[in-house]
Design an enzyme around this catalytic site. Structure first.
Site, short mmCIF file in Angstrom:
data_model
loop_
_atom_site.label_atom_id
_atom_site.label_comp_id
_atom_site.label_asym_id
_atom_site.label_seq_id
_atom_site.Cartn_x
_atom_site.Cartn_y
_atom_site.Cartn_z
N ASP A 28 0.94 -1.20 0.05
CA ASP A 28 -0.06 -0.07 0.02
C ASP A 28 0.97 1.42 -0.02
OD1 ASP A 28 -2.25 1.33 -0.08
OD2 ASP A 28 -2.88 1.05 2.03
N ASN A 30 1.40 3.31 -3.10
CA ASN A 30 1.91 3.70 -4.22
C ASN A 30 1.42 5.21 -4.49
OD1 ASN A 30 3.03 1.24 -4.15
ND2 ASN A 30 1.50 0.56 -5.87
N HIS A 45 2.89 2.92 -9.15
CA HIS A 45 2.81 1.65 -9.00
C HIS A 45 4.23 1.29 -9.99
CE1 HIS A 45 -1.35 1.93 -8.10
NE2 HIS A 45 -1.80 2.63 -8.99
N ASN A 76 -10.43 -3.05 -6.23
CA ASN A 76 -9.82 -2.30 -7.08
C ASN A 76 -10.34 -1.76 -8.49
OD1 ASN A 76 -6.31 -3.41 -6.26
ND2 ASN A 76 -7.63 -1.61 -5.36
N TRP A 77 -11.54 -2.49 -8.82
CA TRP A 77 -12.30 -2.23 -10.04
C TRP A 77 -12.97 -0.94 -9.90
CZ3 TRP A 77 -10.97 -4.95 -13.98
CH2 TRP A 77 -10.61 -6.36 -13.82
C1 FPP Z 1 -1.90 0.27 -3.60
O1 FPP Z 1 -1.34 1.64 -3.40
C2 FPP Z 1 -1.29 -0.66 -4.41
C3 FPP Z 1 -1.87 -1.31 -5.56
C4 FPP Z 1 -3.46 -1.08 -5.66
C5 FPP Z 1 -1.37 -1.83 -6.72
C6 FPP Z 1 -0.22 -2.79 -6.53
C7 FPP Z 1 0.34 -2.90 -7.66
C8 FPP Z 1 1.87 -2.97 -7.63
C9 FPP Z 1 2.72 -2.75 -6.87
C10 FPP Z 1 2.26 -3.21 -9.08
C11 FPP Z 1 2.27 -4.43 -9.68
C12 FPP Z 1 3.09 -5.24 -8.92
C13 FPP Z 1 3.10 -6.81 -9.46
C14 FPP Z 1 3.71 -7.81 -8.25
C15 FPP Z 1 2.99 -7.12 -10.66
P1 FPP Z 1 -2.51 2.77 -3.55
O2 FPP Z 1 -2.86 2.90 -4.95
O3 FPP Z 1 -3.60 2.24 -3.05
O4 FPP Z 1 -1.76 3.85 -2.95
P2 FPP Z 1 -2.40 4.85 -1.95
O5 FPP Z 1 -3.22 4.25 -1.01
O6 FPP Z 1 -1.13 5.70 -1.45
O7 FPP Z 1 -3.35 5.73 -2.98
#
Ligand code: FPP
Length: 248
Positions: A28, A30, A45, A76-77
């Site tokens: 979490d 990104n 990401h 996530n959709w």
């Molecule tokens: C959460 O951060 C992360 C995700 C929903 C996606 C995770 C995907 C990756 C790390 C890339 C692909 C990985 C692999 C292993 C193929 P967030 O977007 O919810 O962050 P935030 O809470 O700060 O908005």
């Protein structure tokens, strides 16, 4: 060790010398990582995929048997279509770029969830990666894709109900071990350590059954900043904990 029914299901043994056999991570933060740098979310990401690479390597070196990464939840959709497309693009890239190296290193890829809802080319890539690495046994990388723990439990209940209506089992015979064996994780080691990054302290519908006796670790580090050192610190924290499984 206790002798109750639960112990037949998921008494995590732990790898040698306090090393967890199975580590799962809610990756979490990104978006916040990107925002703090004035970058688009996809940059977070992208950096997150790099972190996954580093953490997988460190986990393998430490002797972790299975690493499970929550890459796309069934919730996530609800994100904007452009972000979903970015995540699909990253999955494509990650699998195509990493597959040969993962295979060479003896890593078996497993999928938790229903990736058939993904664009057909991504679903096909995922299937091919699973098939190619199925015989590997040095380590397992389980990727949770379109995964939700409640849906997994519903799916398990449906499988057991179908066996009951086919006359294969009596309802009273259904026990914890049978339900455990009906989950996506049936062939993975019991979950020992669950990590969530970015300061959030929730399980968010991830491995609810499997985490019954797992150690939970919440760290403030945003996922793109999590690497080999952070994983090793998490493993050291795990090794220092005393696990009692409800005993004394
Ligand atoms: C959460 O951060 C992360 C995700 C929903 C996606 C995770 C995907 C990756 C790390 C890339 C692909 C990985 C692999 C292993 C193929 P967030 O977007 O919810 O962050 P935030 O809470 O700060 O908005």
């Amino acid at each position: 060790m206790t002798s109750n029914a639960a112990s037949a299901v998921s008494q995590p043994g732990g790898g040698g010398a306090g090393v967890p056999r199975h580590v799962a991570i809610i990756m979490d933060g990104n978006g916040r990582w990107a925002k703090a740098r004035g970058l688009p979310r996809v940059a977070g990401h992208r950096q997150g995929a790099e972190a996954a690479r580093a953490v997988l390597r460190a986990a393998g070196e430490a002797g972790v048997e299975c690493l499970t990464l929550y890459a796309f939840s069934s919730e996530n959709w609800r994100r904007p279509e452009t972000e979903i497309n970015d995540l699909m693009g990253l999955l494509r890239l990650y699998i195509s770029a990493e597959l040969n190296a993962l295979h060479r290193e003896g890593i078996r890829i497993r999928i938790l969830g229903d990736h058939r809802a993904f664009p057909p080319d991504v679903a096909k890539l995922v299937d091919a990666a699973v098939a190619k690495t199925a015989g590997n046994s040095r380590m397992t990388l389980a990727i949770a894709l379109n995964y939700g723990s409640r849906a997994e439990l519903v799916h398990a209940a449906q499988k057991l109900a179908a066996r009951v209506s086919a006359g294969e089992i009596e309802p009273e015979r259904i026990d914890e071990a049978m339900l455990d064996a009906s989950l996506y994780t049936s062939d993975l080691p019991p979950l020992d350590l669950l990590i969530r990054t970015s300061g959030e302290r929730r399980l968010s519908n991830f491995l609810l059954w499997q985490s019954a006796y797992a150690e939970l670790l919440f760290v403030d580090t945003l996922w793109p900043d999590f690497g080999g050192d952070e994983l090793r610190a998490a493993l050291a924290d795990f090794a220092s904990r005393e696990r009692r499984y409800g005993g004394r």
